[in-house]
Design a protein around this motif. Structure first.
Motif, PDB file in Angstrom:
ATOM      1  N   SER A  91      51.992  23.586  67.991  1.00 57.71           N
ATOM      2  CA  SER A  91      51.020  24.331  67.211  1.00 57.71           C
ATOM      3  C   SER A  91      50.362  23.396  66.207  1.00 57.71           C
ATOM      4  CB  SER A  91      51.693  25.498  66.485  1.00 57.71           C
ATOM      5  OG  SER A  91      52.725  25.025  65.641  1.00 57.71           O
ATOM      6  N   ASP A  92      49.240  23.833  65.668  1.00 57.59           N
ATOM      7  CA  ASP A  92      48.507  23.059  64.668  1.00 57.59           C
ATOM      8  C   ASP A  92      48.275  21.629  65.178  1.00 57.59           C
ATOM      9  OD1 ASP A  92      48.487  25.314  63.071  1.00 57.59           O
ATOM     10  OD2 ASP A  92      50.267  24.741  61.965  1.00 57.59           O
ATOM     11  N   ALA A  95      49.771  20.281  68.490  1.00 51.76           N
ATOM     12  CA  ALA A  95      49.181  20.658  69.769  1.00 51.76           C
ATOM     13  C   ALA A  95      48.506  19.476  70.437  1.00 51.76           C
ATOM     14  CB  ALA A  95      48.171  21.787  69.562  1.00 51.76           C
ATOM     15  N   TYR A 226      40.752  25.936  76.366  1.00 56.32           N
ATOM     16  CA  TYR A 226      41.735  26.861  75.821  1.00 56.32           C
ATOM     17  C   TYR A 226      42.484  27.608  76.930  1.00 56.32           C
ATOM     18  CZ  TYR A 226      38.852  26.509  71.562  1.00 56.32           C
ATOM     19  OH  TYR A 226      38.143  26.064  70.485  1.00 56.32           O
ATOM     20  N   ASP A 278      47.035  27.003  74.663  1.00 52.66           N
ATOM     21  CA  ASP A 278      46.550  25.647  74.458  1.00 52.66           C
ATOM     22  C   ASP A 278      45.268  25.648  73.651  1.00 52.66           C
ATOM     23  OD1 ASP A 278      48.634  24.752  76.002  1.00 52.66           O
ATOM     24  OD2 ASP A 278      47.422  24.405  77.799  1.00 52.66           O
ATOM     25  N   GLY A 279      45.031  24.542  72.963  1.00 54.17           N
ATOM     26  CA  GLY A 279      43.765  24.340  72.292  1.00 54.17           C
ATOM     27  C   GLY A 279      42.765  23.651  73.210  1.00 54.17           C
ATOM     28  N   LYS A 312      40.753  21.375  68.977  1.00 55.38           N
ATOM     29  CA  LYS A 312      40.616  22.614  68.211  1.00 55.38           C
ATOM     30  C   LYS A 312      41.677  23.605  68.655  1.00 55.38           C
ATOM     31  CE  LYS A 312      35.578  22.322  67.578  1.00 55.38           C
ATOM     32  NZ  LYS A 312      34.286  23.023  67.801  1.00 55.38           N
ATOM     33  N   THR A 313      42.341  24.246  67.697  1.00 55.44           N
ATOM     34  CA  THR A 313      43.314  25.293  68.017  1.00 55.44           C
ATOM     35  C   THR A 313      43.002  26.540  67.199  1.00 55.44           C
ATOM     36  OG1 THR A 313      44.818  24.463  66.295  1.00 55.44           O
ATOM     37  CG2 THR A 313      45.177  23.685  68.546  1.00 55.44           C
ATOM     38  N   TRP A 314      43.213  27.707  67.835  1.00 55.25           N
ATOM     39  CA  TRP A 314      43.061  28.970  67.125  1.00 55.25           C
ATOM     40  C   TRP A 314      44.214  29.151  66.148  1.00 55.25           C
ATOM     41  CZ3 TRP A 314      38.508  30.971  67.328  1.00 55.25           C
ATOM     42  CH2 TRP A 314      37.738  30.908  68.494  1.00 55.25           C
ATOM     43  N   GLN A 315      43.905  29.739  64.994  1.00 50.13           N
ATOM     44  CA  GLN A 315      44.908  30.086  64.001  1.00 50.13           C
ATOM     45  C   GLN A 315      45.035  31.608  63.932  1.00 50.13           C
ATOM     46  OE1 GLN A 315      46.529  27.239  62.119  1.00 50.13           O
ATOM     47  NE2 GLN A 315      45.676  26.617  64.093  1.00 50.13           N
ATOM     48  N   GLN A 368      39.921  28.264  62.838  1.00 54.59           N
ATOM     49  CA  GLN A 368      40.354  27.227  63.761  1.00 54.59           C
ATOM     50  C   GLN A 368      40.743  25.978  62.979  1.00 54.59           C
ATOM     51  OE1 GLN A 368      37.167  26.670  66.727  1.00 54.59           O
ATOM     52  NE2 GLN A 368      38.646  27.370  68.226  1.00 54.59           N
TER      53      GLN A 368
END
Length: 893
Positions: A91-92, A95, A226, A278-279, A312-315, A368
């Protein structure tokens, strides 16, 4: 041999697949040939084959690297090599910085080399716990497959030979040095179910700019999209607990009855929280190696690399009430009827933001985290021979920069403070949260000379010097990323609190080391090797470590080998100086730098080095031609091992608003005091979670927390069979059994509630049981004319975490990923001499890990917990995305 060759292909295939269920781990499909490769890792003596090595070593050739669907080097190693386990999900920042660990230890315990020279580490430290916590090792995803001639993995303690962080072993990437030819590879694929689309374009070319010189260049461009493997967000649907909205408990005030149709217009509703997946990644890699044979006795050489990674990853999805201003609706009218009791009884903006006319995100928002990583390295060297002495002098500089951004968000405190009763507030939607910089400058001199003393072969005496300069720097982000304000609304930009000037630091270390290594063959059957290394760190002082290795060939078919060694690992600068906090929907968690004032206030006195002792012993069998069998057992003890501590709680609200919750929190008020003294906005977070949701305030730190003992067995066998008109098959079967135990837990810091332990049962289990103890892989690579088939069957033993139930913190439950057979299959056809087409699938039968137990998910749903979104355990060794299929076009010239 005739009888063996007469056995049908089907019979042998069935036997191999059956055996894979009883063995463990992964091996190269063409390892039969790789075992005869001349190696350069683990020995200072020239001419050793992998199968003749006194220490266990695996070799992956350039062809083997292409037999994995994903093109990143982490999956290439994890799916094909014994003892290697990959971080399948992060995560974060993690990732985009997944890592590998060798023999069950932390990635920091494995040294990464490029052409035998130390590779610099990443600037982005993994701040989560478990077996990958604290990782700041080299980012091998930045090494393109096409740049590599072969990979040599030394599965043995080698700190005395290569440096004090090679406790688990060494991974040495040998670059291509060809002065002609090249290749182009185009690969594309996606997950069976949804998302994860990816493509990769990679090319390599070698040329001779002038006589006796070469330049070899590899370039890669990669994209990954993603994926999502989660569930709906129970905060935005009617959970059937509308009555709870009138009592302010269970988070019921957050359900759809409160916000009406505003939320249903949110993208991907009701799966508005896309955090479980996944990001998106964009990656550019460029590698070059070059050299010039100046004379018979002198060669100049070097290499360079440049990488750019954007991820980029979703939060976590934020509800509409998170960001609000002071401007109210006329007459304090509610947006909807039936608001919380706290709102009805105390008409304040903090407790009743729905009375505000200034809500900038009426449908909520999905922040993000964006990571921009820039990495480069330059190496120059010269080597040659003078009077029978081989010399090699090299200087290598590497730099890694990670810029951390948050986009599509807002700082609630800044927005509230900039608003008024008549005007709306303001906050930037994007901000730079901070920058991490890690650099390493390494200078080495290696000398080797052979002395004939009457032994079966001359003694090789090698000695060397190394000077290393390391820098780790953390730069503060934009003020909007960490602004805390008046405390009415949450400070810091939502999803990732920025790094303030109080977190910023620049830290420098100098290291100087010397070694001597003597390799001898007193008898034709006996090989001995001993090394002693002394290291001086300007921040930790001196240490001396050693290694002794021996091999005795009882016969041409049987050999026995063993090693005893000691190790020493200084904390990485990232482990020692990283500092930051993270604000989630209902909690604040912080990481204190071990030598910071806040850590000192808790009684944490900084970090000291780890010390290790390594024993290994094994057998090598060559019962018939073209078959090699190796069995090696090992035991690795690490004292004062660096781990991320359990959370030290300064405040817990878990049992205040839910009468069914059993409160088990161990609270240390000194934690809140320490956070406040470091300028962390504790008060605003407590005020937010005091409104009704469960939450906590706590900190962690990297500490010398435990003594660990890791024991295991590696098994590998390879064989090549010629079926005449039915083609040729290269077989491989590999196994790894690995167990890590915590044999001692150090005392808690002096100013922490002494009921608290450095490693609680959850954190201890994460370290020892969230990766499989048993793995097996059987491989078969069949060639028939222009047609090829690569089949790999992998077995993963069970892994599990210990979790508490939402309604009872005392009820510890096992969350098991379950056992699994994973089938990988690739079919290839050589259309013409330079052109080959391949199609394949990883996880052909779309296997997923076990889901969270249903009764736990029911409890999460009932209290509108965001934890409900995560269906699968993210520690699953083969990930949570299911099957992946791909196609590849390969062109050689």
């Amino acid at each position: 041999m005739k009888r063996i060759h007469s056995v049908s292909l089907a019979t042998v295939a069935v036997a191999t697949l059956w055996a894979s269920a009883a063995m463990a781990q992964s091996a190269p499909a063409d390892a039969a040939s790789d075992s005869e490769t001349i190696i350069v890792t683990g020995t200072r003596t020239t001419g050793f084959k992998a199968s003749d090595s006194p220490a266990p070593i695996q070799v992956l050739g350039s062809d083997s690297l292409k037999r994995v669907g994903q093109t990143d080097m982490i999956q290439t190693l994890a799916q094909q090599l014994p003892s290697v386990q990959a971080q399948a999900f992060g995560s974060d920042q993690a990732a985009f910085h997944p890592s590998i660990k060798l023999r069950g230890l932390n990635p920091n315990h494995t040294l990464i080399l490029i052409d035998g020279k130390r590779r610099h580490g990443t600037s982005s430290v993994v701040v989560t716990g478990g077996p990958f916590g604290g990782n700041a090792a080299a980012d091998i995803s930045l090494i393109p497959q096409d740049a590599i001639e072969r990979v040599e993995v030394l599965q043995d303690g080698a700190a005395a030979q290569y440096g004090t962080d090679a406790i688990a072993g060494v991974v040495n990437f040998i670059l291509k040095h060809a002065d002609h030819g090249g290749s182009v590879n185009l690969t594309g694929g996606k997950y069976f179910d949804q998302g994860g689309q990816r493509w990769d374009v990679m090319g390599n070319v070698g040329f001779a700019p002038f006589e006796d010189a070469y330049v070899n260049v590899t370039a890669e461009r990669q994209f990954k999209n993603y994926s999502f493997r989660g569930d709906l967000d129970p905060r935005v649907v009617d959970t059937g607990l509308a009555a709870a909205a009138n009592t302010g408990v269970n988070g019921g005030r957050y359900n759809i009855n409160r916000f009406g149709t505003a939320l249903t217009g949110q993208s991907k509703y009701p799966e508005v929280n896309q955090i479980a997946g996944d990001g998106r990644l964009q990656l550019t890699n460029v590698y070059a190696s070059y050299g010039w044979q100046v004379s018979d006795d002198i060669e100049l050489y070097g290499s360079s690399s440049y990488s750019k990674k954007i991820g980029k990853t979703w939060q976590n999805y934020r509800l509409p009430v998170v960001v609000f201003g002071k401007q109210r609706l006329p007459n304090n009218n509610f947006v909807v009827a039936g608001t919380s009791a706290a709102c009805r009884n105390n008409m304040t903006i903090a407790l009743c933001p729905e009375t505000s006319a200034d809500i900038p995100y009426p449908a909520g928002f999905r922040p993000q985290e964006k990571t921009v990583e820039t990495d480069y390295s330059v190496q120059v060297g010269a080597k040659g021979e003078i009077g029978g002495t081989h010399w090699d002098i090299t200087s290598t500089y590497g730099n890694n920069l990670s810029e951390i951004y948050v986009t599509g968000s807002a700082n609630a405190a800044l927005y509230y403070d900039s608003s008024s009763a008549t005007s709306k507030g303001f906050s930037p939607t994007s901000s730079l949260n901070g920058e991490f910089i890690a650099s390493q400058w390494t200078n080495t001199l290696d000398l080797a000379h052979d002395f004939d003393v009457g032994f079966a072969e001359p003694i090789t005496v090698a000695a060397g010097l190394e000077y290393r300069r390391e820098v780790f720097q953390l730069k503060a982000g934009d003020e909007a990323s960490y602004y805390t304000g008046t405390g009415v609304a949450q400070g810091g930009i939502q999803s990732f609190f920025g790094y303030s000037p109080a977190n910023a630091s620049r830290n420098l270390r100098h290291n100087f080391s010397q070694y001597i290594d003597i390799a001898a063959k007193p008898l034709p059957e006996l090989t001995l090797d001993g090394a002693v290394r002394h290291e001086h760190y300007d921040d930790f002082g001196d240490t001396t470590i050693f290694k002794a290795t021996g091999r005795y060939d009882i016969s041409p078919a049987i050999a026995v080998r063993g090693t005893v060694s000691t190790g020493f690992r200084a904390p990485t600068l990232a482990e020692g100086f990283y500092s930051g906090i993270n604000v989630s929907v209902s909690s604040l968690s912080g990481i204190f730098a071990p030598n910071s004032p806040g850590a000192a206030a808790l009684g944490i006195a900084g970090l000291k080095p780890e010390k290790s002792t390594n024993f290994s012993g094994g057998w090598v069998f060559k019962p018939i031609d073209k078959m090699v069998i190796t069995i090696d057992a090992y035991s690795i003890k690490i004292k004062d091992r660096i781990v991320r501590s359990s959370s030290f709680l300064g405040y817990s609200n878990n049992c205040r608003f839910n009468v069914s919750t059993v409160c088990t929190a161990i609270v240390s008020p000194s934690v809140v005091t320490a956070l406040r003294s470091n300028g962390v906005p504790v008060d605003s977070v407590i005020a937010a979670i005091d409104g009704g949701a469960s939450g906590s305030v706590g900190v962690n730190a990297f500490v010398n927390g435990i003594t660990s003992l890791t024991r295991g067995i590696d098994f590998l066998t390879t064989y090549s069979t010629d079926f005449d008109t039915y083609g040729k098959v290269d077989w491989s079967l590999a196994a790894n059994y690995n167990v890590t135990k915590v044999t001692k837990v150090n005392p808690a810091p002096g100013n922490i509630n002494q009921r608290q332990t450095i490693l609680d049962v959850y954190a201890s289990n994460d370290l020892t049981n969230t990766t499989p103890k048993f793995r097996a892989t059987a491989g078969a690579y069949w060639t028939l004319g222009n047609f090829t088939v690569n089949l790999r069957e992998s077995y993963y033993g069970n892994s599990y975490a210990i979790i508490s139930t939402p309604n009872n913190g005392l009820a510890q439950e096992k969350l098991s990923a379950g056992t699994a057979f994973i089938t990988d299959l690739e079919l290839g056809y050589q259309i013409a001499e330079p052109l080959k087409l391949s199609i394949g699938a990883n996880n052909l039968f779309n296997k997923y890990p076990n889901k969270y137990p249903q009764f736990i998910r029911d409890q999460q749903y009932a209290i509108s917990s965001t934890a409900y979104i995560t269906k699968y355990p993210t520690f699953s060794p083969y990930g949570i995305n299911g099957g992946y299929y791909y196609g590849r076009i390969a062109f050689k010239f």
